[in-house]
Write a protein that holds these residues in place. Structure first.
Motif, PDB file in Angstrom:
ATOM      1  N   PHE A 192     -19.065  23.569   3.031  1.00  0.00           N
ATOM      2  CA  PHE A 192     -19.525  22.671   1.979  1.00  0.00           C
ATOM      3  C   PHE A 192     -19.422  23.282   0.586  1.00  0.00           C
ATOM      4  O   PHE A 192     -19.730  22.613  -0.398  1.00  0.00           O
ATOM      5  N   ASN A 193     -18.998  24.506   0.482  1.00  0.00           N
ATOM      6  CA  ASN A 193     -18.790  25.107  -0.838  1.00  0.00           C
ATOM      7  C   ASN A 193     -17.367  24.783  -1.274  1.00  0.00           C
ATOM      8  O   ASN A 193     -16.438  25.563  -1.079  1.00  0.00           O
ATOM      9  N   ARG A 194     -17.176  23.596  -1.853  1.00  0.00           N
ATOM     10  CA  ARG A 194     -15.850  23.068  -2.143  1.00  0.00           C
ATOM     11  C   ARG A 194     -15.718  22.654  -3.605  1.00  0.00           C
ATOM     12  O   ARG A 194     -16.698  22.613  -4.356  1.00  0.00           O
ATOM     13  N   SER A 195     -14.486  22.310  -3.966  1.00  0.00           N
ATOM     14  CA  SER A 195     -14.176  21.944  -5.346  1.00  0.00           C
ATOM     15  C   SER A 195     -14.717  20.561  -5.687  1.00  0.00           C
ATOM     16  O   SER A 195     -15.075  19.772  -4.807  1.00  0.00           O
ATOM     17  N   PHE A 196     -14.709  20.254  -6.980  1.00  0.00           N
ATOM     18  CA  PHE A 196     -15.177  18.950  -7.427  1.00  0.00           C
ATOM     19  C   PHE A 196     -14.302  17.836  -6.854  1.00  0.00           C
ATOM     20  O   PHE A 196     -14.806  16.790  -6.437  1.00  0.00           O
ATOM     21  N   ALA A 197     -12.981  18.058  -6.843  1.00  0.00           N
ATOM     22  CA  ALA A 197     -12.064  17.045  -6.309  1.00  0.00           C
ATOM     23  C   ALA A 197     -12.373  16.742  -4.844  1.00  0.00           C
ATOM     24  O   ALA A 197     -12.314  15.585  -4.407  1.00  0.00           O
ATOM     25  N   GLU A 198     -12.698  17.766  -4.072  1.00  0.00           N
ATOM     26  CA  GLU A 198     -13.019  17.551  -2.659  1.00  0.00           C
ATOM     27  C   GLU A 198     -14.334  16.796  -2.497  1.00  0.00           C
ATOM     28  O   GLU A 198     -14.452  15.915  -1.634  1.00  0.00           O
ATOM     29  N   TYR A 199     -15.313  17.131  -3.309  1.00  0.00           N
ATOM     30  CA  TYR A 199     -16.568  16.386  -3.256  1.00  0.00           C
ATOM     31  C   TYR A 199     -16.376  14.951  -3.739  1.00  0.00           C
ATOM     32  O   TYR A 199     -17.067  14.032  -3.281  1.00  0.00           O
ATOM     33  N   GLU A 200     -15.455  14.747  -4.640  1.00  0.00           N
ATOM     34  CA  GLU A 200     -15.188  13.404  -5.138  1.00  0.00           C
ATOM     35  C   GLU A 200     -14.533  12.536  -4.069  1.00  0.00           C
ATOM     36  O   GLU A 200     -14.879  11.367  -3.903  1.00  0.00           O
ATOM     37  N   ASN A 201     -13.582  13.111  -3.354  1.00  0.00           N
ATOM     38  CA  ASN A 201     -12.825  12.351  -2.358  1.00  0.00           C
ATOM     39  C   ASN A 201     -13.442  12.365  -0.968  1.00  0.00           C
ATOM     40  O   ASN A 201     -13.109  11.530  -0.124  1.00  0.00           O
ATOM     41  N   GLU A 209     -19.490  16.767  11.018  1.00  0.00           N
ATOM     42  CA  GLU A 209     -20.128  17.037   9.738  1.00  0.00           C
ATOM     43  C   GLU A 209     -19.241  16.466   8.635  1.00  0.00           C
ATOM     44  O   GLU A 209     -18.013  16.564   8.706  1.00  0.00           O
ATOM     45  N   PHE A 210     -19.858  15.917   7.602  1.00  0.00           N
ATOM     46  CA  PHE A 210     -19.043  15.331   6.533  1.00  0.00           C
ATOM     47  C   PHE A 210     -19.850  15.078   5.262  1.00  0.00           C
ATOM     48  O   PHE A 210     -21.080  15.043   5.270  1.00  0.00           O
ATOM     49  N   TRP A 211     -19.107  14.907   4.194  1.00  0.00           N
ATOM     50  CA  TRP A 211     -19.599  14.386   2.908  1.00  0.00           C
ATOM     51  C   TRP A 211     -18.732  13.178   2.604  1.00  0.00           C
ATOM     52  O   TRP A 211     -17.512  13.276   2.554  1.00  0.00           O
ATOM     53  N   LYS A 215     -16.684   9.099  -4.860  1.00  0.00           N
ATOM     54  CA  LYS A 215     -16.057   7.811  -5.180  1.00  0.00           C
ATOM     55  C   LYS A 215     -16.638   6.701  -4.318  1.00  0.00           C
ATOM     56  O   LYS A 215     -17.039   5.640  -4.820  1.00  0.00           O
ATOM     57  N   LYS A 216     -16.685   6.938  -3.024  1.00  0.00           N
ATOM     58  CA  LYS A 216     -17.249   5.934  -2.120  1.00  0.00           C
ATOM     59  C   LYS A 216     -18.749   5.794  -2.346  1.00  0.00           C
ATOM     60  O   LYS A 216     -19.307   4.694  -2.244  1.00  0.00           O
ATOM     61  N   MET A 217     -19.397   6.893  -2.638  1.00  0.00           N
ATOM     62  CA  MET A 217     -20.830   6.847  -2.871  1.00  0.00           C
ATOM     63  C   MET A 217     -21.164   5.945  -4.050  1.00  0.00           C
ATOM     64  O   MET A 217     -22.125   5.164  -4.013  1.00  0.00           O
ATOM     65  N   HIS A 218     -20.343   6.014  -5.098  1.00  0.00           N
ATOM     66  CA  HIS A 218     -20.563   5.143  -6.263  1.00  0.00           C
ATOM     67  C   HIS A 218     -20.315   3.682  -5.901  1.00  0.00           C
ATOM     68  O   HIS A 218     -21.047   2.790  -6.343  1.00  0.00           O
ATOM     69  N   VAL A 278     -25.834  15.496 -13.694  1.00  0.00           N
ATOM     70  CA  VAL A 278     -24.475  15.241 -13.232  1.00  0.00           C
ATOM     71  C   VAL A 278     -24.209  16.057 -11.972  1.00  0.00           C
ATOM     72  O   VAL A 278     -24.934  17.007 -11.663  1.00  0.00           O
ATOM     73  N   PHE A 279     -23.165  15.672 -11.242  1.00  0.00           N
ATOM     74  CA  PHE A 279     -22.819  16.400 -10.036  1.00  0.00           C
ATOM     75  C   PHE A 279     -22.006  17.638 -10.408  1.00  0.00           C
ATOM     76  O   PHE A 279     -21.081  17.577 -11.215  1.00  0.00           O
ATOM     77  N   SER A 280     -22.350  18.765  -9.790  1.00  0.00           N
ATOM     78  CA  SER A 280     -21.712  20.037 -10.127  1.00  0.00           C
ATOM     79  C   SER A 280     -21.171  20.722  -8.875  1.00  0.00           C
ATOM     80  O   SER A 280     -21.755  20.630  -7.796  1.00  0.00           O
ATOM     81  N   THR A 281     -20.047  21.407  -9.043  1.00  0.00           N
ATOM     82  CA  THR A 281     -19.457  22.246  -7.999  1.00  0.00           C
ATOM     83  C   THR A 281     -19.044  23.568  -8.629  1.00  0.00           C
ATOM     84  O   THR A 281     -19.131  23.738  -9.858  1.00  0.00           O
ATOM     85  N   TYR A 282     -18.587  24.519  -7.839  1.00  0.00           N
ATOM     86  CA  TYR A 282     -18.289  25.843  -8.366  1.00  0.00           C
ATOM     87  C   TYR A 282     -17.229  25.820  -9.468  1.00  0.00           C
ATOM     88  O   TYR A 282     -17.200  26.698 -10.337  1.00  0.00           O
ATOM     89  N   ASP A 283     -16.342  24.799  -9.451  1.00  0.00           N
ATOM     90  CA  ASP A 283     -15.306  24.730 -10.481  1.00  0.00           C
ATOM     91  C   ASP A 283     -15.657  23.762 -11.611  1.00  0.00           C
ATOM     92  O   ASP A 283     -14.863  23.537 -12.518  1.00  0.00           O
TER      93      ASP A 283
END
Length: 340
Positions: A192-201, A209-211, A215-218, A278-283
């Protein structure tokens, strides 16, 4: 005109007046009088010919068409199932072997038409291959599926608006309707320690297991929804956390979190602490929290609730935990985040 053979039955359907047609689900089965009985003795007594005649399927076809179109219009698969049951009834009474073939052929014809998106997506021998039913594009949520009697948790197709249709995992076993699962963890196999693009998609698999993806969440929660966390502690106890209002902004606002009206579990601040962030990721991490907490989230400074943290790391703010300064850590071995 396609026909089927009925041994010992005199006359096609459309040669009988309406008064001689008995009531049935498909509405096209002639009355079983002396001329229509399959019993050869009865036929002999009535003087009817025992010669094999052919009965056209035109009436069956038109009725199946009507029932399937009704299923489209009403956005349920009930009419389709009624047609299938009716054909099976006809098969039993008149010893036909074309029951499933007839309805499968009609489904195939309709699926190849301009209305393909309105028809059952998966069929096998007249039965649904999975949880997807006729008119699934009309089910806006898991709760819509629940209300028509689909009570087993699993993957269902929903259309939350007039543009988007996709699969979601539905939790149907909470005792209060169907819930769309946004996040689930239970074995640590998905990072789950992933990029913003991965969390977005989104990432992971719906049955694992999943996120679900921002985009779908919105799409699912651009207006207020109830949100619930089911969090299992190491001793097996499930700890709920619920709010009556949850929605997130769009991509241009970096999916800002809006949550309020705490109703159950821990305390309101557990998740409301993250409200307005806002949503934040390591990048994409202006506060440094995503890097230190090993996962993406709506960080404030940083978070009490860390469901996307380092799985299996105990008594550490970077783990999958709820952390209160006055009570220490609560470590979780399973997490589910869902909305209704």
């Amino acid at each position: 005109m396609q026909e089927v053979e009925l041994g010992g039955v005199a006359g096609p359907f459309d040669e009988k007046p309406m008064s001689q047609w008995r009531s049935s689900p498909i509405g096209v089965i002639p009355k079983k009088d002396g001329n229509l009985s399959r019993d050869k003795n009865t036929l002999a007594k009535s003087g009817a010919s025992s010669d094999t005649r052919r009965v056209p399927l035109k009436a069956i076809d038109s009725e199946v068409d009507r029932l399937i179109k009704l299923s489209v219009a009403t956005n349920t698969r009930g009419a389709y199932e009624l047609a299938l049951r009716s054909l099976r009834q006809f098969q039993e009474e008149y010893q036909l072997d074309t029951c499933e073939q007839a309805i499968t052929r009609k489904m195939t014809d309709l699926k190849s038409s301009d209305h393909e998106h309105e028809i059952c997506r998966e069929c096998c021998h007249g039965n649904m291959c999975n949880n997807k039913g006729c008119g699934d594009d009309a089910y806006r949520s898991c709760d819509d599926h629940f209300k028509v009697g689909r009570l087993k948790s699993g993957v269902y197709t929903i259309s939350p608006d007039d543009v988007n249709t996709f699969d979601v995992y539905c939790d149907m076993e909470n005792g209060d309707g169907g819930w769309i699962v946004l996040q689930r963890r239970f074995n640590g196999l998905v990072l789950f320690n992933r990029s913003f693009a991965e969390y977005e998609n989104g990432f992971g698999e719906l049955y694992g297991e999943f996120w679900i993806g921002l985009k779908k969440m919105h799409i699912l929660a651009h207006s207020s929804r109830k949100v619930k966390f089911n969090l299992q502690a190491l001793n097996g106890t499930w700890l709920p956390l619920e709010y009556n209002s949850f929605y997130i902004s769009n991509a241009s606002q970096q999916y800002t979190l809006h949550v309020s009206n705490h109703t159950n579990g821990f305390c309101a601040e557990s998740f409301e602490y993250n409200n307005g962030k806002v949503f934040s990721t390591y990048d994409r991490d202006s506060r440094g929290c995503a890097a230190s907490r090993f996962g993406g989230f709506w960080y404030n400074g940083c978070t009490y609730l860390n469901i996307n943290g380092h799985f299996g790391l105990l008594n550490d703010e970077s783990g999958v935990i709820e952390h209160r300064f006055y009570s220490g850590y609560v470590n979780f071995q399973k997490t589910i985040m869902m909305i209704q």
